[in-house]
Structures are given as C-alpha cells and as structure tokens.
Motif scaffolding. Structure first.
Motif, mmCIF file in Angstrom:
data_model
loop_
_atom_site.group_PDB
_atom_site.id
_atom_site.type_symbol
_atom_site.label_atom_id
_atom_site.label_comp_id
_atom_site.label_asym_id
_atom_site.label_seq_id
_atom_site.Cartn_x
_atom_site.Cartn_y
_atom_site.Cartn_z
ATOM 1 N N ARG A 144 5.092 -5.704 5.474
ATOM 2 C CA ARG A 144 4.879 -5.770 6.914
ATOM 3 C C ARG A 144 3.390 -5.806 7.273
ATOM 4 O O ARG A 144 2.992 -6.520 8.211
ATOM 5 C CB ARG A 144 5.550 -4.550 7.565
ATOM 6 C CG ARG A 144 5.245 -4.311 9.028
ATOM 7 C CD ARG A 144 5.982 -3.065 9.495
ATOM 8 N NE ARG A 144 5.494 -2.582 10.769
ATOM 9 C CZ ARG A 144 5.889 -1.439 11.328
ATOM 10 N NH1 ARG A 144 6.789 -0.690 10.713
ATOM 11 N NH2 ARG A 144 5.386 -1.044 12.477
ATOM 12 N N ILE A 145 2.560 -5.077 6.539
ATOM 13 C CA ILE A 145 1.178 -4.888 6.996
ATOM 14 C C ILE A 145 0.100 -5.431 6.063
ATOM 15 O O ILE A 145 -1.047 -5.591 6.480
ATOM 16 C CB ILE A 145 0.903 -3.388 7.267
ATOM 17 C CG1 ILE A 145 1.140 -2.527 6.019
ATOM 18 C CG2 ILE A 145 1.754 -2.877 8.414
ATOM 19 C CD1 ILE A 145 -0.058 -2.263 5.189
ATOM 20 N N ASN A 147 -0.784 -8.381 4.355
ATOM 21 C CA ASN A 147 -1.520 -9.627 4.583
ATOM 22 C C ASN A 147 -2.375 -9.560 5.845
ATOM 23 O O ASN A 147 -3.526 -10.008 5.866
ATOM 24 C CB ASN A 147 -0.549 -10.806 4.675
ATOM 25 C CG ASN A 147 0.083 -11.131 3.327
ATOM 26 O OD1 ASN A 147 -0.461 -10.778 2.284
ATOM 27 N ND2 ASN A 147 1.225 -11.786 3.358
ATOM 28 N N ARG A 148 -1.804 -8.988 6.894
ATOM 29 C CA ARG A 148 -2.542 -8.909 8.155
ATOM 30 C C ARG A 148 -3.751 -7.974 8.028
ATOM 31 O O ARG A 148 -4.813 -8.232 8.583
ATOM 32 C CB ARG A 148 -1.606 -8.417 9.251
ATOM 33 C CG ARG A 148 -2.239 -8.434 10.627
ATOM 34 C CD ARG A 148 -1.203 -8.580 11.714
ATOM 35 N NE ARG A 148 -1.827 -8.429 13.012
ATOM 36 C CZ ARG A 148 -1.762 -7.325 13.738
ATOM 37 N NH1 ARG A 148 -1.091 -6.288 13.282
ATOM 38 N NH2 ARG A 148 -2.350 -7.250 14.915
ATOM 39 N N THR A 149 -3.572 -6.880 7.301
ATOM 40 C CA THR A 149 -4.678 -5.939 7.113
ATOM 41 C C THR A 149 -5.815 -6.577 6.327
ATOM 42 O O THR A 149 -6.984 -6.484 6.704
ATOM 43 C CB THR A 149 -4.184 -4.675 6.387
ATOM 44 O OG1 THR A 149 -3.148 -4.059 7.148
ATOM 45 C CG2 THR A 149 -5.324 -3.679 6.209
ATOM 46 N N ALA A 151 -6.504 -9.755 5.977
ATOM 47 C CA ALA A 151 -7.125 -10.807 6.777
ATOM 48 C C ALA A 151 -8.052 -10.228 7.841
ATOM 49 O O ALA A 151 -9.183 -10.701 8.030
ATOM 50 C CB ALA A 151 -6.048 -11.676 7.419
ATOM 51 N N ALA A 152 -7.585 -9.194 8.547
ATOM 52 C CA ALA A 152 -8.392 -8.608 9.624
ATOM 53 C C ALA A 152 -9.644 -7.944 9.081
ATOM 54 O O ALA A 152 -10.745 -8.124 9.611
ATOM 55 C CB ALA A 152 -7.545 -7.596 10.406
ATOM 56 N N ASP A 359 1.309 -1.406 13.362
ATOM 57 C CA ASP A 359 1.045 -2.820 13.624
ATOM 58 C C ASP A 359 -0.332 -3.056 14.248
ATOM 59 O O ASP A 359 -0.905 -4.138 14.119
ATOM 60 C CB ASP A 359 2.126 -3.399 14.546
ATOM 61 C CG ASP A 359 3.450 -3.570 13.821
ATOM 62 O OD1 ASP A 359 3.438 -3.696 12.581
ATOM 63 O OD2 ASP A 359 4.504 -3.567 14.491
ATOM 64 N N LYS A 360 -0.869 -2.051 14.938
ATOM 65 C CA LYS A 360 -2.178 -2.189 15.574
ATOM 66 C C LYS A 360 -3.328 -1.700 14.689
ATOM 67 O O LYS A 360 -4.495 -1.970 14.975
ATOM 68 C CB LYS A 360 -2.208 -1.413 16.902
ATOM 69 C CG LYS A 360 -1.367 -2.045 18.009
ATOM 70 C CD LYS A 360 -1.905 -3.433 18.364
ATOM 71 C CE LYS A 360 -1.104 -4.107 19.455
ATOM 72 N NZ LYS A 360 -1.616 -5.473 19.739
ATOM 73 N N PRO A 362 -4.454 -2.616 11.693
ATOM 74 C CA PRO A 362 -5.371 -3.644 11.186
ATOM 75 C C PRO A 362 -6.396 -4.091 12.225
ATOM 76 O O PRO A 362 -7.573 -4.309 11.892
ATOM 77 C CB PRO A 362 -4.432 -4.794 10.790
ATOM 78 C CG PRO A 362 -3.132 -4.131 10.495
ATOM 79 C CD PRO A 362 -3.040 -3.006 11.481
ATOM 80 N N ASP A 363 -5.968 -4.231 13.489
ATOM 81 C CA ASP A 363 -6.909 -4.619 14.549
ATOM 82 C C ASP A 363 -7.962 -3.535 14.763
ATOM 83 O O ASP A 363 -9.140 -3.828 14.975
ATOM 84 C CB ASP A 363 -6.155 -4.879 15.853
ATOM 85 C CG ASP A 363 -5.193 -6.049 15.749
ATOM 86 O OD1 ASP A 363 -5.444 -6.937 14.913
ATOM 87 O OD2 ASP A 363 -4.202 -6.073 16.489
#
Length: 385
Positions: A144-145, A147-149, A151-152, A359-360, A362-363
């Motif tokens: 869930r987290i 790839n996004r982490t 990348a960010a 979900d937030k 990584p941002d």
C-alpha cells in the motif's frame, strides 16, 4: 431501498426486541446473521447473553465457528470491526493464543497490535501462526505505501540538492520565479530571472538522517505497526540514514532489524508506561548532523517521566537545527486521544504536533525532507478534510 429491506435491516440491528413491530426474519441466512450478531452484541457488561441467545463464552471451537460465519455473511471491513469488538467486549484475548483460532481470523492492523501485546505470554506453538498473521498484514501495508513513499522521499531529496547554474531541463521554474519576483516587469508581464534555481543531480551519498522514535504503550499499537513498516521502507533508500527506536519506560534500538519489519514488531513490547524524556535523551545521542536530521516522535504525549525535562530537551534539539515532527497517531483510527497540554507546549516551541494517516505520511516526509513548512501543510490537510 424497499420498505421490506429497510425493515429487515432494522430488525437485524435491533434484535428480537423489535420482532413484534418489524416482523420475523424470513430466510435461513438472515437467521444465521442474526445469531452471529447476537453472539457479539447481545451481551451485557457482565458477559451474560441478552434478549437473543448468544455469547461466545470461553470456547475456541465456538469462536472459530463464529469467525467462519461472519466471514461468510459480512464484507472484510465489517469482519475486522466485529473481530475487534469481540476482543474488547468478550475478553477473547487468551483465545487468540490458540493456533487453530488464529488461522480463522481475518488479519488486520488491530489484530496485529493485540498479538504483539501478547508476545511475552504467547506459547511457542502459537508464535509460528502469529508470525504468519503479522507477516500477511505487514506485506499488505508495504504494498500500500512502499512505492509512494520511495517516490515522494526520493523526489524531495532530489529537489533539495539545488544548483545555481542548472541546465535548461534541470531548472526548477517554480522556485526560480519565487526567487526573482523583485525583477517582475509589469509592463511586460514577465519576470527577469537573474538567479536560476535548479534540481541537483541524484547522488548516492547520504543526504539526510531520519530518526523514528515510537511510543510502544498499549494505546499506540496501530501506530507501531505502521511506523515499523515505514521505517523499513525508508531504510531501503540509500540517500537516507534511518534509525528506529521504540520506547515505553525502557528503550530498544531496533535499527539493525530494519530489513525485516516483522522482526521489528516482534521486538516491541506493547504496554507499560511512557518516558518520553528518556527516549529523547537516547535519540539525541544518535544525532551527529542536527541540520540534516529529521526527528519523528510518534506518541500520544502522555508523559510518565519528567515533563519539564522533556520540553527542555525537545527545545534544545530544535535550537540545534534538528527538524522535529510529533505525530500523535499514525493510523486510520480517526481523532486520537492525547495529552493536549504537552501538544500545546510543543507547538509553542515551534514543534508541530498532529495526527497523520498512513496514506498521508509519504507527503509529510516529502515536505519535511524538502525543508518545507510542516505546520502549514498539516493545517491545509486538516482544512481539506
């Protein structure tokens, strides 16, 4: 929704007490659903069954059958809620120590938290099954987290390496315009870019240090699970040096286990008191480059140690150049319970304290590693939701 469907749903919600007004349940499936709900929710505070015949009692076979029933009749999200309610309302904690029962459970973050709290009393025959359950949840969170982490965080680190004579394709136009607003020519409606700001080339050197300090008191179970997985993901990024520390009144440095978040979780000991000041003291010893360090404290701030020392130490870290963020929770559970006085005191020291969903996160990391205004980001996120 038809009147019949509406009445059926209310009958299932209210139980046999509403049968005279709403009528009896028609199908056998509805009767089974009613029985499954009765076993959990028609029990009073003393554990006795209510209007409908119910109750799971202290019987593993009965619980295992009930778990199978609810998985047949309800979606996975509802099953997770009912399992969590069963553990809390019917004191089924000890039954979770039986391997046969664990195999019937729908794994979720809250179940992992419960299993970790039982780690010290769990028999060896159960630990292997428990590890399988924990690993399944951890892998789902990673998917869930992860790839996004990556990348960010990688994007933020890349942007942080600024150059003043960039090639055309490396120009950061947003920052360039902001840096040159003083040379705006109204008559031409344009900016004269006297100073260019560019994205630096990606390098393998360690650019930033990240220290995660996780409160492992019982109320922080879900946060411990998510933070451990995030720690493992961050440790895989070469340009970060990641440390992970868990604490209650004692401290455990689990940095050397960051390649295996399941091992990290079994290295925690959920429960006990909280000594945040002691944890800060240890984490200070890990920081060798204050200006390049992001320190994330994940805690509800219910301090059992010396409050004044905790605040003094946090202020000293902040003054030394450490970027500090306090997360009151890292979970999907909604508004957390926390010590409002300590949160306000930290905010007064220019240390933001707020809850964050996985979900937030990584941002949040991207903003922090790009040296952005974290409090403004948190306020904006709160306003949007």
């Amino acid at each position: 929704m038809t009147d019949e469907t509406h009445s059926r749903r209310w009958r299932l919600i209210l139980g046999t007490a509403a049968e005279q007004e709403l009528g009896a349940l028609g199908s056998g499936a509805d009767t089974n659903i009613d029985r499954a709900l009765s076993a959990l929710y028609d029990v009073d505070d003393e554990g006795a069954a209510g209007n409908r015949s119910g109750g799971l009692r202290s019987s593993a076979p009965r619980v295992a059958r009930w778990l199978g029933d609810i998985r047949s009749y309800f979606p996975a999200t509802t099953v997770e809620v009912m399992q969590r309610d069963a553990v809390q309302r019917l004191n089924l904690t000890q039954l979770l120590l039986e391997p046969e029962l664990l195999e019937a459970v729908e794994p979720d973050v809250h179940l992992v938290g419960t299993l970790l709290s039982l780690n010290r009393v769990m028999p060896q025959t159960t630990k292997a099954t428990a590890r399988v359950v924990v690993e399944k949840v951890v892998r789902e969170i990673e998917q869930r987290i992860a790839n996004r982490t990556v990348a960010a965080v990688s994007g933020a680190l890349h942007r942080a390496a600024r150059v003043t004579r960039p090639r055309l394709r490396d120009i950061d136009w947003d920052r360039t315009i902001r840096k040159n607003l003083a040379t705006y020519l109204p008559e031409h409606r344009t900016v004269i870019p006297e100073r260019l700001v560019g994205h630096g080339r990606k390098a393998q050197a360690v650019r930033r240090d990240v220290v995660l300090a996780i409160d492992q008191s019982g109320s922080m179970a879900a946060s411990v699970v998510y933070a451990s997985v995030f720690g493992a993901v961050l440790a895989s990024i070469r340009s970060l040096r990641t440390s992970l520390v868990v604490f209650d009144t004692e401290i455990a440095d689990l940095t050397d286990q960051l390649d295996d978040p399941v091992e990290i979780l079994f290295g925690t000991q959920l429960g006990g008191g909280t000594d945040i000041n002691r944890a800060l003291t240890y984490c200070q010893s890990l920081i060798s480059r204050p200006a390049d360090t992001l320190f994330v404290l994940i805690s509800d701030l219910h301090e059992g140690g010396i409050r004044a020392e905790m605040l003094r130490r946090a202020y000293a870290m902040r003054q030394a150049g450490v970027q500090i963020v306090v997360l009151l929770a890292l979970s999907d559970d909604g508004a957390p319970a926390f010590d409002h006085d300590n949160a306000a005191a930290l905010s007064a020291l220019d240390i933001p304290a707020f809850a964050c969903t996985p979900d937030k996160f990584p941002d949040l990391l991207a903003v922090a590693l790009d040296r952005g205004d974290i409090q403004s980001w948190a306020d904006m996120e709160a306003a949007q939701h």
